[in-house]
Scaffold this active site. Sequence first.
Site, PDB file in Angstrom:
ATOM      1  N   ASP A 159      24.322 -13.279  56.200  1.00 25.47           N
ATOM      2  CA  ASP A 159      24.766 -13.003  57.496  1.00 25.47           C
ATOM      3  C   ASP A 159      25.376 -13.734  58.211  1.00 25.47           C
ATOM      4  O   ASP A 159      25.574 -14.526  58.422  1.00 25.47           O
ATOM      5  CB  ASP A 159      23.269 -11.899  58.487  1.00 25.47           C
ATOM      6  CG  ASP A 159      22.350 -13.091  58.843  1.00 25.47           C
ATOM      7  OD1 ASP A 159      22.330 -14.484  59.186  1.00 25.47           O
ATOM      8  OD2 ASP A 159      21.261 -12.711  59.146  1.00 25.47           O
ATOM      9  N   ASN A 199      12.219  -9.784  67.073  1.00 25.53           N
ATOM     10  CA  ASN A 199      11.521  -8.015  67.538  1.00 25.53           C
ATOM     11  C   ASN A 199      11.672  -8.406  65.512  1.00 25.53           C
ATOM     12  O   ASN A 199      11.829  -6.837  65.464  1.00 25.53           O
ATOM     13  CB  ASN A 199      13.239  -7.944  67.455  1.00 25.53           C
ATOM     14  CG  ASN A 199      14.511  -8.384  66.888  1.00 25.53           C
ATOM     15  OD1 ASN A 199      14.854  -8.591  66.070  1.00 25.53           O
ATOM     16  ND2 ASN A 199      15.861  -7.234  67.288  1.00 25.53           N
ATOM     17  N   HIS A 255      13.474  -8.155  63.808  1.00 30.28           N
ATOM     18  CA  HIS A 255      14.508  -7.994  61.787  1.00 30.28           C
ATOM     19  C   HIS A 255      15.091  -9.036  61.166  1.00 30.28           C
ATOM     20  O   HIS A 255      14.182 -10.325  61.271  1.00 30.28           O
ATOM     21  CB  HIS A 255      16.172  -8.170  62.849  1.00 30.28           C
ATOM     22  CG  HIS A 255      16.495  -9.634  63.345  1.00 30.28           C
ATOM     23  ND1 HIS A 255      17.244  -9.783  64.583  1.00 30.28           N
ATOM     24  CD2 HIS A 255      16.384 -11.257  63.400  1.00 30.28           C
ATOM     25  CE1 HIS A 255      17.900 -10.824  64.617  1.00 30.28           C
ATOM     26  NE2 HIS A 255      16.955 -11.457  63.647  1.00 30.28           N
TER      27      HIS A 255
HETATM   28  C1  F6R Z   1      20.134 -16.376  60.494  1.00 28.40           C
HETATM   29  C2  F6R Z   1      19.255 -14.590  60.277  1.00 28.40           C
HETATM   30  C3  F6R Z   1      18.114 -14.381  61.182  1.00 28.40           C
HETATM   31  C4  F6R Z   1      17.563 -15.403  61.410  1.00 28.40           C
HETATM   32  C5  F6R Z   1      16.240 -14.988  62.265  1.00 28.40           C
HETATM   33  C6  F6R Z   1      15.007 -16.558  62.967  1.00 28.40           C
HETATM   34  O1  F6R Z   1      20.600 -15.787  59.244  1.00 28.40           O
HETATM   35  O2  F6R Z   1      19.435 -13.929  59.625  1.00 28.40           O
HETATM   36  O3  F6R Z   1      17.764 -13.241  61.211  1.00 28.40           O
HETATM   37  O4  F6R Z   1      16.198 -15.501  59.671  1.00 28.40           O
HETATM   38  O5  F6R Z   1      16.669 -14.536  63.791  1.00 28.40           O
HETATM   39  O6  F6R Z   1      16.104 -17.155  63.366  1.00 28.40           O
HETATM   40  P1  F6R Z   1      15.636 -18.651  63.853  1.00 28.40           P
HETATM   41  O7  F6R Z   1      15.226 -19.195  62.453  1.00 28.40           O
HETATM   42  O8  F6R Z   1      16.356 -19.356  64.343  1.00 28.40           O
HETATM   43  O9  F6R Z   1      14.140 -18.542  64.632  1.00 28.40           O
END
Ligand code: F6R
Length: 242
Positions: free
Chosen positions: A67, A136, A138
């Site tokens: 993303d 959340n 995602h």
């Molecule tokens: C980033 C992505 C996000 C992260 C998620 C967790 O490319 O796809 O969905 O994986 O927000 O972020 P971190 O790893 O920084 O806790």
Amino acid sequence: MKTLRFSNYEELSAYAANEIVQSIKEKPTLTLCLASGHTPLRTAELLVKQLLDEKVDYSRISFFGLDEWVGLPPENEGSCFYFFKTKLFEPLQLPPSQYHLLNAMAEDLDAECKKMDALIDDKGGIDVMLVGIGMNGHIGFNEPGTPFNKFCHIAELDDTTKTVGQKYFKEQTALHQGITIGLGHLMNAKKVFLKADGKRKAEVIQKTVEGDITESFPASIMQQHANGFVIVDEEAASLLTK
Ligand code: F6R
């Protein structure tokens, strides 16, 4: 789906790196999709090290970035592009022909999504995916409420994502939309690892593994993936009851 526990972030990261290395050895034309951010950071470092130490031939793999923040130029240090460039492409000297990232600066973002969908199809789908999980629930920018069968798309970012996302930037940055590979691609991927570490992820991991399967909590889709692995350290696993 299976859940695998590791004692700490380092062991968890080494496991994920080794799984990717073994997959490349088994299939030198592997299509690999990775998230950026805190979660995959150590895995990326260990992956580079292991590939170079073991002189693995990765000259035919295809890499997909999961993303990107819409409107953010690749040179912004908080961008996903910057993460991949500094953590993977440069250390591995991976040529641009081997990596495919969503262009979040494209004038026609829908066309950019269609291009990525076609490219993934062209390569026969994603073989191995390593994703993180947001506070959340995602995955990528598949925010709560995203249909499970969506492919690449533009997402309006949830307030949690906008707030938590500030951690990647030196200065306060306006975050509105994301461009992301969708959960349809994740469900079609041959193997998926959802990695999480630390106490702050314990609640979302409990919901992912033991909660209802619902589009309002995107990571719950992992329960439906026949070859899906939720890989966690002890802290992230601390609220699991089974
Ligand atoms: C980033 C992505 C996000 C992260 C998620 C967790 O490319 O796809 O969905 O994986 O927000 O972020 P971190 O790893 O920084 O806790």
